[in-house]
Scaffold this motif. Structure first.
Motif, PDB file in Angstrom:
ATOM      1  N   GLY A   1     -65.270   3.878 -40.641  1.00 58.18           N
ATOM      2  CA  GLY A   1     -64.465   3.036 -39.763  1.00 58.18           C
ATOM      3  C   GLY A   1     -64.628   3.376 -38.299  1.00 58.18           C
ATOM      4  N   SER A   2     -64.662   4.649 -37.973  1.00 56.94           N
ATOM      5  CA  SER A   2     -64.803   5.060 -36.578  1.00 56.94           C
ATOM      6  C   SER A   2     -66.151   4.635 -36.011  1.00 56.94           C
ATOM      7  CB  SER A   2     -64.651   6.576 -36.443  1.00 56.94           C
ATOM      8  OG  SER A   2     -63.373   6.971 -36.874  1.00 56.94           O
ATOM      9  N   GLY A   3     -67.190   4.829 -36.780  1.00 58.24           N
ATOM     10  CA  GLY A   3     -68.520   4.418 -36.334  1.00 58.24           C
ATOM     11  C   GLY A   3     -68.609   2.922 -36.117  1.00 58.24           C
ATOM     12  N   LEU A   4     -68.062   2.158 -37.052  1.00 57.74           N
ATOM     13  CA  LEU A   4     -68.103   0.702 -36.921  1.00 57.74           C
ATOM     14  C   LEU A   4     -67.249   0.219 -35.756  1.00 57.74           C
ATOM     15  CD1 LEU A   4     -68.088  -0.435 -40.649  1.00 57.74           C
ATOM     16  CD2 LEU A   4     -69.976  -0.541 -39.007  1.00 57.74           C
ATOM     17  N   ALA A   5     -66.129   0.873 -35.503  1.00 54.79           N
ATOM     18  CA  ALA A   5     -65.279   0.488 -34.375  1.00 54.79           C
ATOM     19  C   ALA A   5     -66.025   0.680 -33.056  1.00 54.79           C
ATOM     20  CB  ALA A   5     -63.984   1.292 -34.380  1.00 54.79           C
ATOM     21  N   VAL A   6     -66.668   1.815 -32.903  1.00 48.96           N
ATOM     22  CA  VAL A   6     -67.412   2.086 -31.668  1.00 48.96           C
ATOM     23  C   VAL A   6     -68.520   1.058 -31.466  1.00 48.96           C
ATOM     24  CG1 VAL A   6     -68.989   3.728 -30.569  1.00 48.96           C
ATOM     25  CG2 VAL A   6     -66.864   4.545 -31.587  1.00 48.96           C
ATOM     26  N   VAL A   7     -69.283   0.788 -32.496  1.00 47.87           N
ATOM     27  CA  VAL A   7     -70.376  -0.189 -32.393  1.00 47.87           C
ATOM     28  C   VAL A   7     -69.814  -1.582 -32.107  1.00 47.87           C
ATOM     29  CG1 VAL A   7     -72.240  -1.299 -33.676  1.00 47.87           C
ATOM     30  CG2 VAL A   7     -71.974   1.153 -33.774  1.00 47.87           C
ATOM     31  N   GLY A   8     -68.634  -1.863 -32.631  1.00 43.92           N
ATOM     32  CA  GLY A   8     -68.011  -3.154 -32.369  1.00 43.92           C
ATOM     33  C   GLY A   8     -67.654  -3.362 -30.911  1.00 43.92           C
ATOM     34  N   PHE A   9     -67.373  -2.292 -30.190  1.00 45.96           N
ATOM     35  CA  PHE A   9     -66.988  -2.400 -28.790  1.00 45.96           C
ATOM     36  C   PHE A   9     -68.174  -2.434 -27.825  1.00 45.96           C
ATOM     37  CE2 PHE A   9     -63.119   0.133 -30.311  1.00 45.96           C
ATOM     38  CZ  PHE A   9     -62.383  -1.013 -30.527  1.00 45.96           C
ATOM     39  N   LEU A  10     -69.350  -2.009 -28.261  1.00 47.03           N
ATOM     40  CA  LEU A  10     -70.483  -1.873 -27.341  1.00 47.03           C
ATOM     41  C   LEU A  10     -70.910  -3.179 -26.687  1.00 47.03           C
ATOM     42  CD1 LEU A  10     -72.848   0.670 -29.144  1.00 47.03           C
ATOM     43  CD2 LEU A  10     -71.557   1.006 -27.041  1.00 47.03           C
ATOM     44  N   ALA A  11     -71.043  -4.242 -27.467  1.00 50.53           N
ATOM     45  CA  ALA A  11     -71.507  -5.518 -26.899  1.00 50.53           C
ATOM     46  C   ALA A  11     -70.500  -6.053 -25.886  1.00 50.53           C
ATOM     47  CB  ALA A  11     -71.749  -6.543 -28.005  1.00 50.53           C
ATOM     48  N   TYR A  12     -69.219  -5.948 -26.196  1.00 49.77           N
ATOM     49  CA  TYR A  12     -68.191  -6.445 -25.287  1.00 49.77           C
ATOM     50  C   TYR A  12     -68.179  -5.633 -23.995  1.00 49.77           C
ATOM     51  CZ  TYR A  12     -63.747  -8.499 -23.863  1.00 49.77           C
ATOM     52  OH  TYR A  12     -62.773  -9.172 -23.192  1.00 49.77           O
ATOM     53  N   GLY A  13     -68.286  -4.321 -24.115  1.00 47.13           N
ATOM     54  CA  GLY A  13     -68.348  -3.473 -22.924  1.00 47.13           C
ATOM     55  C   GLY A  13     -69.569  -3.781 -22.075  1.00 47.13           C
ATOM     56  N   THR A  14     -70.686  -4.039 -22.719  1.00 47.75           N
ATOM     57  CA  THR A  14     -71.896  -4.404 -21.993  1.00 47.75           C
ATOM     58  C   THR A  14     -71.726  -5.765 -21.323  1.00 47.75           C
ATOM     59  OG1 THR A  14     -73.286  -3.098 -23.488  1.00 47.75           O
ATOM     60  CG2 THR A  14     -74.381  -4.834 -22.224  1.00 47.75           C
ATOM     61  N   LEU A  15     -71.133  -6.692 -22.036  1.00 51.10           N
ATOM     62  CA  LEU A  15     -70.922  -8.031 -21.503  1.00 51.10           C
ATOM     63  C   LEU A  15     -70.039  -8.013 -20.253  1.00 51.10           C
ATOM     64  CD1 LEU A  15     -71.579 -11.028 -22.273  1.00 51.10           C
ATOM     65  CD2 LEU A  15     -69.298 -11.077 -23.260  1.00 51.10           C
ATOM     66  N   LEU A  16     -69.006  -7.190 -20.268  1.00 53.52           N
ATOM     67  CA  LEU A  16     -68.100  -7.102 -19.122  1.00 53.52           C
ATOM     68  C   LEU A  16     -68.561  -6.084 -18.084  1.00 53.52           C
ATOM     69  CD1 LEU A  16     -64.584  -7.366 -20.783  1.00 53.52           C
ATOM     70  CD2 LEU A  16     -66.007  -9.161 -19.808  1.00 53.52           C
ATOM     71  N   ARG A  17     -69.653  -5.406 -18.387  1.00 53.65           N
ATOM     72  CA  ARG A  17     -70.209  -4.365 -17.515  1.00 53.65           C
ATOM     73  C   ARG A  17     -69.174  -3.276 -17.238  1.00 53.65           C
ATOM     74  NH1 ARG A  17     -73.387  -5.978 -12.626  1.00 53.65           N
ATOM     75  NH2 ARG A  17     -74.479  -4.070 -13.149  1.00 53.65           N
ATOM     76  N   THR A  18     -68.466  -2.892 -18.293  1.00 50.71           N
ATOM     77  CA  THR A  18     -67.467  -1.837 -18.176  1.00 50.71           C
ATOM     78  C   THR A  18     -67.989  -0.504 -18.682  1.00 50.71           C
ATOM     79  OG1 THR A  18     -66.526  -2.477 -20.313  1.00 50.71           O
ATOM     80  CG2 THR A  18     -65.505  -3.395 -18.337  1.00 50.71           C
ATOM     81  N   ASN A  19     -69.270  -0.467 -19.038  1.00 47.95           N
ATOM     82  CA  ASN A  19     -69.856   0.801 -19.423  1.00 47.95           C
ATOM     83  C   ASN A  19     -70.050   1.649 -18.167  1.00 47.95           C
ATOM     84  OD1 ASN A  19     -71.723  -1.038 -18.533  1.00 47.95           O
ATOM     85  ND2 ASN A  19     -73.284  -0.533 -20.011  1.00 47.95           N
ATOM     86  N   ILE A  20     -70.466   2.849 -18.354  1.00 47.61           N
ATOM     87  CA  ILE A  20     -70.592   3.773 -17.225  1.00 47.61           C
ATOM     88  C   ILE A  20     -71.739   3.324 -16.326  1.00 47.61           C
ATOM     89  CG2 ILE A  20     -71.131   6.140 -16.556  1.00 47.61           C
ATOM     90  CD1 ILE A  20     -69.872   7.011 -19.217  1.00 47.61           C
ATOM     91  N   LEU A  21     -71.418   3.103 -15.075  1.00 49.02           N
ATOM     92  CA  LEU A  21     -72.422   2.760 -14.081  1.00 49.02           C
ATOM     93  C   LEU A  21     -72.402   3.838 -13.008  1.00 49.02           C
ATOM     94  CD1 LEU A  21     -71.688  -1.042 -13.625  1.00 49.02           C
ATOM     95  CD2 LEU A  21     -73.543  -0.019 -14.919  1.00 49.02           C
ATOM     96  N   VAL A  22     -73.542   4.408 -12.747  1.00 46.71           N
ATOM     97  CA  VAL A  22     -73.640   5.429 -11.705  1.00 46.71           C
ATOM     98  C   VAL A  22     -74.280   4.755 -10.499  1.00 46.71           C
ATOM     99  CG1 VAL A  22     -74.579   7.679 -11.087  1.00 46.71           C
ATOM    100  CG2 VAL A  22     -73.863   7.224 -13.437  1.00 46.71           C
TER     101      VAL A  22
END
Length: 164
Positions: A58-79
């Motif tokens: 469940g934890s692994g699937l939850a994290v993978v589920g959030f990746l596309a949305y975070g990328t789409l909103l550009r909320t991932n870590i940007l340096v």
């Protein structure tokens, strides 16, 4: 982040949003399972059988589920310490380059996970305690990384066109 553009719409956004909601639901279910298991262990000295397997999946699937949305909103870590002083056009080019690298990494991970899902289905791989098949979880992870790659590619195009 007042100058942050609106998130993209369309099929990629719909898929990323659906995966994020699914990831959130799985994360809540995992937290509930953990709570029930701890309470049972406290009351009866017996946890939910296979709780660690279910929490792991469940934890692994939850994290993978959030990746596309975070990328789409550009909320991932940007340096951006290097690009804050360069012209905006150059900064967008640098962002496009690194977003393309992220898209490539996500695409490779999606392809490898798809191969892994096929192999675990073919070999009948299961979890150790509950004997649950694992191919479906690996396949869902491939889907999550595939959607992440598409979301990143969407931003590459957008950045190269001067948006973002």
């Amino acid at each position: 982040m007042a100058d942050q553009p609106l998130p993209p719409r369309g099929a990629i956004a719909a898929a990323a949003t659906a995966l994020a909601y699914a990831g959130g639901a799985v994360l809540l279910a995992t937290a509930l399972l953990t709570t029930v298991s701890v309470v049972l262990r406290w009351l009866t000295r017996q946890p939910v059988p296979g709780d660690f397997e279910l929490v792991s999946l469940g934890s692994g699937l939850a994290v993978v589920g959030f990746l596309a949305y975070g990328t789409l909103l550009r909320t991932n870590i940007l340096v951006d310490t290097f690009t804050t002083w360069v012209p905006r056009r150059l900064a967008r080019g640098v962002d496009a380059f690194w977003t393309l690298i992220w898209a490539g990494a996500a695409a490779v991970l999606a392809e490898r996970l798809l191969v892994g899902a096929t192999e675990t289905l073919r070999t009948g791989t299961t979890t150790m305690v509950l004997g649950l098949p694992t191919w479906w979880a690996v396949g869902l992870a491939a889907l999550g990384f595939g959607a992440t790659a598409l979301a990143a590619l969407h931003w590459v195009v957008r950045l190269l066109r001067g948006h973002g």
